[in-house]
Design a protein around this motif. Structure first.
Motif, short mmCIF file in Angstrom:
data_model
loop_
_atom_site.label_atom_id
_atom_site.label_comp_id
_atom_site.label_asym_id
_atom_site.label_seq_id
_atom_site.Cartn_x
_atom_site.Cartn_y
_atom_site.Cartn_z
N GLY A 105 0.72 -1.14 0.05
CA GLY A 105 -0.04 -0.10 0.04
C GLY A 105 0.90 1.30 -0.08
O GLY A 105 0.23 2.38 -0.02
N VAL A 106 2.09 1.24 -0.16
CA VAL A 106 2.84 2.29 0.00
C VAL A 106 2.42 3.34 -1.20
O VAL A 106 2.07 3.03 -2.20
CB VAL A 106 4.53 2.14 -0.37
N GLN A 107 2.30 4.76 -0.89
CA GLN A 107 1.94 5.57 -2.02
C GLN A 107 2.80 5.84 -3.09
O GLN A 107 4.07 5.42 -2.98
CB GLN A 107 1.85 6.96 -1.22
N ARG A 108 2.40 5.68 -4.17
CA ARG A 108 3.03 5.91 -5.63
C ARG A 108 2.45 7.18 -6.25
O ARG A 108 1.25 7.34 -6.36
CB ARG A 108 3.09 4.70 -5.98
N ILE A 109 3.20 7.73 -7.00
CA ILE A 109 2.53 8.82 -8.11
C ILE A 109 3.32 8.49 -9.53
O ILE A 109 4.48 8.52 -9.40
CB ILE A 109 3.10 10.23 -7.48
N LEU A 110 2.45 8.12 -10.34
CA LEU A 110 2.90 8.11 -11.47
C LEU A 110 3.16 9.46 -12.40
O LEU A 110 2.53 10.31 -12.32
CB LEU A 110 1.76 7.31 -12.61
N MET A 111 4.26 9.51 -12.93
CA MET A 111 4.74 10.77 -13.25
C MET A 111 5.69 10.76 -14.49
O MET A 111 6.29 9.71 -14.81
CB MET A 111 5.58 11.58 -12.18
N SER A 112 5.88 12.08 -14.82
CA SER A 112 7.17 12.18 -15.75
C SER A 112 7.69 13.55 -15.80
O SER A 112 7.17 14.32 -16.09
CB SER A 112 6.64 12.06 -17.47
N ALA A 113 8.83 13.43 -15.20
CA ALA A 113 9.48 14.79 -14.92
C ALA A 113 9.90 15.46 -16.43
O ALA A 113 9.95 16.72 -16.18
CB ALA A 113 10.97 14.55 -14.24
N ARG A 114 9.74 14.70 -17.30
CA ARG A 114 10.17 15.41 -18.89
C ARG A 114 8.67 15.94 -19.06
O ARG A 114 8.79 17.19 -19.72
CB ARG A 114 10.56 14.23 -19.48
#
Lengths: 237, 237
Positions: free
Chosen positions: A197-206
């Motif tokens: 259940g650890v928090q995760r954020i889908l992202m793209s720094a680009r």
């Protein structure tokens, strides 16, 4: 096996000494009112690019400082120079290829170069490595890792201590997903297997996707942190 | 600084002991007629996928064995199981997050599980890490690294010992180049700055591009290696 036992007990001493120094750093951070993030990842997962995006968005809102850990060079610090923020570089270089992680003592040596009382959020960019950085507390409030989807969905189970030691996983480079054979569902299962259940954020720094969500996380965690001066010498885990 | 000096001298002892064990491994490899490649990279750069492509192309031509180094799991060894080759797994796990590299002693402990006299080329897949694996010889003939273009063109200067310690750099995942901001010319300059003129092969283990060139390299280097039994206890560097 005796050799393994000896090694384990030496390692316990090393980590014990490190923890004492980490508590000293933490006390200094608390005293200055810093919220400190230890940011870890593999080499090239995108930590510095994420810092650039973060400073573009939040630089005028929160006073952010950066401590850069690298085996060699000041390349990462140079990339952040245009933001005119307090920044210092700790090179882990001396001899033998350099240390593969920051420890509390290295961070301690970097602190005099930073105006801690003028900083609200201090981000420590660790050496790119999925193993040893996770073993060494440096006095941080939060541990965050940047994971690049180019590394494959099996990494949480192959490097469990790293994925287990953080409270947020920034799943970076999702703009590349159409070009990869990355099984996102399996990645989530692998991550939950080591850190349920650890928090995760889908992202793209680009592309910028998900960066606002990360900034909100940072804003909220800083606001929720206990105020400075609460207790001198208090313990943390 | 005394602390740094003490640390350096402890590290010299560690590396001295490692070199002695590495020479023992090398003697055993020479005796069995093995050509041994120490394959290193960051986590997720594509070592195991490259091994799959290599075994598909050369598995019936050269008897290849694999020693897998991982902090935890047998996932990589499992992926190679279908090739029915001699393979063994060394987990660097015990306590404290696991060692971040293979050393000569760990490799030595893995050897009894391999039929060395039935192997022509032994590939040692090291733990994914750009720092410490470069410090520890394990008895190999050649050091090769897999570098993924997703990691960025600055890595040779940020992790110089690794890039300097190898004789071949496999520049992997070039199929992703159209989707990255990777400056190939700058990468070549950075690589030449730390290891001038080192051989490099642009490849993609996924698309198959460049894999034949790597197989030719392996074939040629095995053929050029000195025959077994040349000299017991000879030195290497």
């Amino acid at each position: 096996m005796t050799q393994v036992e000896t090694k384990a007990s030496v390692m316990e001493d090393v980590l014990g000494a490190n923890d004492a120094l980490a508590q000293g750093n933490r006390h200094e951070f608390d005293h200055a009112g810093n919220y400190v993030v230890n940011m870890m990842s593999s080499p090239g997962a995108g930590k510095t690019t994420l810092l650039e995006r973060t400073l573009e968005r939040m630089g005028s809102e929160i006073r952010i400082g950066v401590l850069e850990g690298d085996v060699q060079t000041t390349l990462d610090a140079d990339r952040l120079e245009r933001f005119n923020i307090p920044i210092t570089q700790v090179n882990t270089d001396p001899g033998f290829g350099g240390e593969c992680h920051l420890d509390a003592n290295m961070v301690r040596h970097g602190l005099p170069a930073l105006p801690l009382h003028d900083i609200e959020v201090l981000i420590i960019e660790n050496v790119g490595n999925l193993v040893c950085p996770a073993e060494f507390r440096v006095g941080e409030n939060s541990r965050v890792m940047v994971f690049s989807v180019t590394e494959g969905e099996d990494k949480p189970v192959k490097y469990p201590l790293m994925f287990r030691s953080v409270e947020l996983v920034l799943v970076n480079k999702v703009d590349l997903l159409p070009h990869l054979d990355f099984d996102m569902e399996l990645f989530h299962r692998n991550l939950d297997a080591v850190n349920p259940g650890v928090q995760r954020i889908l992202m793209s720094a680009r592309s910028g996707e998900g960066v606002d969500e990360w900034c909100s996380w940072l804003r909220k965690h800083r606001a929720d942190a206990p105020p400075a001066f609460v207790a001198s010498g208090h313990h943390y885990h």
